[in-house]
Design a protein around this motif. Structure first.
Motif, PDB file in Angstrom:
ATOM      1  N   PHE A 141       4.256  62.339  29.901  1.00 57.82           N
ATOM      2  CA  PHE A 141       4.419  63.067  28.633  1.00 57.82           C
ATOM      3  C   PHE A 141       3.386  64.172  28.471  1.00 57.82           C
ATOM      4  O   PHE A 141       3.588  65.114  27.709  1.00 57.82           O
ATOM      5  CB  PHE A 141       4.351  62.089  27.443  1.00 57.82           C
ATOM      6  CG  PHE A 141       2.953  61.738  27.006  1.00 57.82           C
ATOM      7  CD1 PHE A 141       2.290  62.512  26.067  1.00 57.82           C
ATOM      8  CD2 PHE A 141       2.287  60.649  27.541  1.00 57.82           C
ATOM      9  CE1 PHE A 141       0.992  62.195  25.671  1.00 57.82           C
ATOM     10  CE2 PHE A 141       1.000  60.329  27.157  1.00 57.82           C
ATOM     11  CZ  PHE A 141       0.351  61.108  26.220  1.00 57.82           C
ATOM     12  N   LYS A 142       2.280  64.095  29.219  1.00 53.75           N
ATOM     13  CA  LYS A 142       1.228  65.100  29.082  1.00 53.75           C
ATOM     14  C   LYS A 142       1.706  66.497  29.466  1.00 53.75           C
ATOM     15  O   LYS A 142       1.084  67.493  29.089  1.00 53.75           O
ATOM     16  CB  LYS A 142       0.008  64.703  29.902  1.00 53.75           C
ATOM     17  CG  LYS A 142      -0.639  63.435  29.351  1.00 53.75           C
ATOM     18  CD  LYS A 142      -1.980  63.152  29.960  1.00 53.75           C
ATOM     19  CE  LYS A 142      -2.674  61.989  29.274  1.00 53.75           C
ATOM     20  NZ  LYS A 142      -2.015  60.685  29.555  1.00 53.75           N
ATOM     21  N   ASP A 143       2.801  66.569  30.215  1.00 54.30           N
ATOM     22  CA  ASP A 143       3.379  67.877  30.551  1.00 54.30           C
ATOM     23  C   ASP A 143       3.687  68.696  29.300  1.00 54.30           C
ATOM     24  O   ASP A 143       3.533  69.913  29.296  1.00 54.30           O
ATOM     25  CB  ASP A 143       4.697  67.693  31.332  1.00 54.30           C
ATOM     26  CG  ASP A 143       4.455  67.361  32.804  1.00 54.30           C
ATOM     27  OD1 ASP A 143       3.472  67.858  33.375  1.00 54.30           O
ATOM     28  OD2 ASP A 143       5.270  66.608  33.368  1.00 54.30           O
ATOM     29  N   ILE A 168       4.585  52.617  20.562  1.00 56.95           N
ATOM     30  CA  ILE A 168       3.970  53.672  21.364  1.00 56.95           C
ATOM     31  C   ILE A 168       2.779  53.133  22.172  1.00 56.95           C
ATOM     32  O   ILE A 168       1.848  52.567  21.611  1.00 56.95           O
ATOM     33  CB  ILE A 168       3.469  54.815  20.452  1.00 56.95           C
ATOM     34  CG1 ILE A 168       4.580  55.266  19.507  1.00 56.95           C
ATOM     35  CG2 ILE A 168       2.950  55.981  21.280  1.00 56.95           C
ATOM     36  CD1 ILE A 168       4.115  56.209  18.410  1.00 56.95           C
ATOM     37  N   PRO A 169       2.804  53.334  23.501  1.00 60.82           N
ATOM     38  CA  PRO A 169       1.652  52.962  24.319  1.00 60.82           C
ATOM     39  C   PRO A 169       0.442  53.816  23.918  1.00 60.82           C
ATOM     40  O   PRO A 169       0.583  55.024  23.716  1.00 60.82           O
ATOM     41  CB  PRO A 169       2.098  53.310  25.748  1.00 60.82           C
ATOM     42  CG  PRO A 169       3.590  53.376  25.691  1.00 60.82           C
ATOM     43  CD  PRO A 169       3.916  53.860  24.314  1.00 60.82           C
ATOM     44  N   VAL A 170      -0.734  53.203  23.822  1.00 56.47           N
ATOM     45  CA  VAL A 170      -1.892  53.941  23.317  1.00 56.47           C
ATOM     46  C   VAL A 170      -3.061  53.932  24.296  1.00 56.47           C
ATOM     47  O   VAL A 170      -3.348  52.928  24.936  1.00 56.47           O
ATOM     48  CB  VAL A 170      -2.309  53.397  21.926  1.00 56.47           C
ATOM     49  CG1 VAL A 170      -2.731  51.940  21.996  1.00 56.47           C
ATOM     50  CG2 VAL A 170      -3.417  54.226  21.315  1.00 56.47           C
ATOM     51  N   GLY A 171      -3.675  55.109  24.440  1.00 55.22           N
ATOM     52  CA  GLY A 171      -4.882  55.255  25.271  1.00 55.22           C
ATOM     53  C   GLY A 171      -5.918  55.987  24.439  1.00 55.22           C
ATOM     54  O   GLY A 171      -6.645  55.390  23.653  1.00 55.22           O
ATOM     55  N   ASN A 172      -5.922  57.326  24.555  1.00 52.93           N
ATOM     56  CA  ASN A 172      -6.805  58.129  23.704  1.00 52.93           C
ATOM     57  C   ASN A 172      -6.208  58.396  22.331  1.00 52.93           C
ATOM     58  O   ASN A 172      -6.772  59.108  21.519  1.00 52.93           O
ATOM     59  CB  ASN A 172      -7.148  59.456  24.389  1.00 52.93           C
ATOM     60  CG  ASN A 172      -8.402  59.331  25.227  1.00 52.93           C
ATOM     61  OD1 ASN A 172      -9.380  58.737  24.786  1.00 52.93           O
ATOM     62  ND2 ASN A 172      -8.367  59.877  26.427  1.00 52.93           N
ATOM     63  N   GLY A 174      -3.674  60.187  21.367  1.00 50.79           N
ATOM     64  CA  GLY A 174      -3.120  61.506  21.061  1.00 50.79           C
ATOM     65  C   GLY A 174      -1.626  61.425  20.800  1.00 50.79           C
ATOM     66  O   GLY A 174      -1.109  62.007  19.833  1.00 50.79           O
ATOM     67  N   ASN A 175      -0.931  60.699  21.660  1.00 50.48           N
ATOM     68  CA  ASN A 175       0.511  60.569  21.530  1.00 50.48           C
ATOM     69  C   ASN A 175       0.864  59.854  20.224  1.00 50.48           C
ATOM     70  O   ASN A 175       1.742  60.294  19.464  1.00 50.48           O
ATOM     71  CB  ASN A 175       1.033  59.789  22.743  1.00 50.48           C
ATOM     72  CG  ASN A 175       2.514  59.930  22.952  1.00 50.48           C
ATOM     73  OD1 ASN A 175       3.182  60.702  22.269  1.00 50.48           O
ATOM     74  ND2 ASN A 175       3.036  59.173  23.884  1.00 50.48           N
ATOM     75  N   SER A 176       0.158  58.776  19.921  1.00 48.22           N
ATOM     76  CA  SER A 176       0.485  58.011  18.719  1.00 48.22           C
ATOM     77  C   SER A 176       0.035  58.725  17.451  1.00 48.22           C
ATOM     78  O   SER A 176       0.708  58.637  16.422  1.00 48.22           O
ATOM     79  CB  SER A 176      -0.125  56.613  18.795  1.00 48.22           C
ATOM     80  OG  SER A 176      -1.425  56.640  19.329  1.00 48.22           O
TER      81      SER A 176
HETATM   82  C1  LIG Z   1      -2.149  59.561  28.766  1.00 46.22           C
HETATM   83  C2  LIG Z   1      -1.146  58.489  28.909  1.00 46.22           C
HETATM   84  C3  LIG Z   1      -0.998  57.468  27.945  1.00 46.22           C
HETATM   85  C4  LIG Z   1      -1.895  57.356  26.743  1.00 46.22           C
HETATM   86  O1  LIG Z   1      -1.657  58.369  25.804  1.00 46.22           O
HETATM   87  P1  LIG Z   1      -2.761  58.758  24.728  1.00 46.22           P
HETATM   88  O2  LIG Z   1      -2.271  59.981  24.089  1.00 46.22           O
HETATM   89  O3  LIG Z   1      -4.040  58.985  25.494  1.00 46.22           O
HETATM   90  O4  LIG Z   1      -2.871  57.617  23.792  1.00 46.22           O
HETATM   91  C5  LIG Z   1       0.012  56.536  28.118  1.00 46.22           C
HETATM   92  N1  LIG Z   1       0.826  56.568  29.194  1.00 46.22           N
HETATM   93  C6  LIG Z   1       0.704  57.518  30.148  1.00 46.22           C
HETATM   94  C7  LIG Z   1       1.624  57.493  31.297  1.00 46.22           C
HETATM   95  C8  LIG Z   1      -0.275  58.519  30.043  1.00 46.22           C
HETATM   96  O5  LIG Z   1      -0.381  59.458  31.003  1.00 46.22           O
END
Ligand SMILES: *Cc1c(COP(=O)(O)O)cnc(C)c1O
Length: 421
Positions: free
Chosen positions: A104-106, A241-245, A247-249
């Protein structure tokens, strides 16, 4: 519209300045002075995502130098499918992985690149990456005029496929393998940004995920998919929504606050449980991250949490959040394949682990193409996981990169000849 720092609302910035700066001078993150409110009716007759993007983003661009470019920026960004597919009659999948690098970062990276391109100034983008971000940024900025991109990645710490996605570029992209780990890469980038003189000389800018120019386009797929779902089913979907940093959520949280038809928002983390712990205890406790199967979510101090807290101060946000173990990730990948004939990546599996148990209308967010994580997914589904056409070429393109020690001097020695010519 003007933008302010999460730490101080007195200084106001234009959108272009907020994008160029990346981070406010006080260390805070840029947020809109006020989130605009929308009526669903404003979008009547609009179906394609690029048209919805323009309608939604216009208020954020009003009065900025980039306003007249917004339409073409949207057309250039949203030029691959972002389908919402039905899994069953109450569960749909938002597929965010059909872009050039399969994550999704694309979407954020392409939009940001097009904004920089239209500013028409010489700039140098510097990013550190532990995987997905670097390749999305490289692909998004490749061959754009006036822009040079330098990507730092840690030697021996990323997968072979990720490395080939980072080193298959030429032209205006310089990938540097750093003799150190990801923290070293990030430290060098920070040091470079703290050196005012060099920063000015190279016109350094950042493309990391806290840039407001990445967050705004991420709102678009929540706007579009909530409208599509609402029109088709007549009710508001929840999102998982999967969460890391974050941003997406955070984009989804903003979109719900702005008036779009979204019911519950549920955030799923891997074993890095800072966010779930915050929602159960009310305490935000960042910590060291640990390695999991969903490695793009291995985050111990989510960078967008500050934006979440800023909005939460105005009005309390309703959310739920769960942590999913590696064991559950594996079980879920198997189960989803058996039950629905769907192959999902480990990150998307965290959303399914919760989403499969719910009964209300819901949209699960798929963040990466499973082929990017072939080594993990293939043995679980016992089926060959093929690379789609759009990301296939990374496997064959020859590699080009430089190598440096983990020091700022070494970085400058590489930047000079690269930026000069
Ligand atoms: C970056 C990433 C996430 C996490 O998204 P955040 O916006 O950082 O919460 C989840 N899945 C994939 C495949 C990612 O590249």
């Amino acid at each position: 519209m003007k933008f302010v720092s999460t730490r101080d609302s007195k200084n106001k910035y234009s959108l272009s300045d907020a994008i160029k700066l990346g981070l406010a001078a006080d260390g805070g993150l840029f947020v809109p002075e006020q989130l605009p409110k929308y009526n669903i009716g404003d979008f009547d007759g609009l179906h394609e995502i690029d048209k919805i993007a323009y309608e939604f983003l216009l208020p954020f661009f009003r009065g900025d130098d980039l306003e007249s470019d917004l339409n073409s920026i949207c057309l250039d960004t949203f030029n691959f499918p972002i389908p919402l597919t039905n899994v069953n009659d109450k569960m749909a999948l938002l597929e965010l992985y059909h872009g050039p690098t399969g994550a999704f970062k694309d979407i954020g990276a392409r939009f940001l690149a097009r904004c920089f391109e239209r500013m028409n100034k010489k700039i140098t983008i510097l990013v550190a990456t532990s995987g997905d971000t670097g390749s999305a940024v490289a692909s998004a900025f490749h061959k754009l005029e006036n822009i040079k991109v330098i990507i730092l990645f840690p030697r021996g710490k990323i997968s072979e496929f990720q490395e080939s996605q980072l080193t298959c570029w030429d032209d205006n992209i310089l990938s540097l393998k750093v003799n150190g780990d990801f923290d070293d890469c990030q430290r060098i980038v920070k040091e470079a940004f703290n050196n005012e003189e060099q920063k000015e000389k190279y016109q350094l800018s950042s493309a990391n995920s806290i840039n407001i120019g990445r967050l705004l386009p991420q709102c678009v797929y929540y706007v579009a998919s909530s409208l599509w779902y609402f029109r088709e089913h007549g009710c508001k979907p929840s999102y998982i929504i999967p969460v890391g940093n974050m941003g997406n959520s955070l984009a989804c949280i903003w979109v719900r606050s702005m008036g779009f038809p979204i019911d519950e928002i549920i955030l799923t983390s891997n074993a890095n449980r800072v966010i779930p712990d915050y929602f159960s205890s009310g305490k935000y406790e960042p910590r060291e991250s640990m390695e999991t199967l969903a490695n793009a979510m291995d985050v111990g101090a989510p960078s967008n949490f500050e934006r979440f807290r800023h909005l939460n101060q105005e009005s309390e946000i309703e959310l739920r959040s769960y942590s999913i173990s590696d064991y559950e990730i594996k079980q879920t990948i198997k189960e989803v394949f058996l039950k629905w004939d769907l192959i999902i990546c480990p990150h998307t599996a965290t959303a399914f682990a919760i989403g499969k148990q719910l009964v209300n209308d819901r949209i699960l967010v798929a963040t990466a193409h499973p082929s990017k994580f072939k080594d993990i997914v293939q043995p679980l589904v016992n089926r060959e996981v093929v690379f789609p056409k759009n990301i296939e070429h990374f496997i064959t393109t020859s590699s080009s990169f430089g190598e440096i020690q983990a020091s700022l001097e070494d970085l400058y020695s590489q930047i000079d000849p690269f930026v000069e010519n």
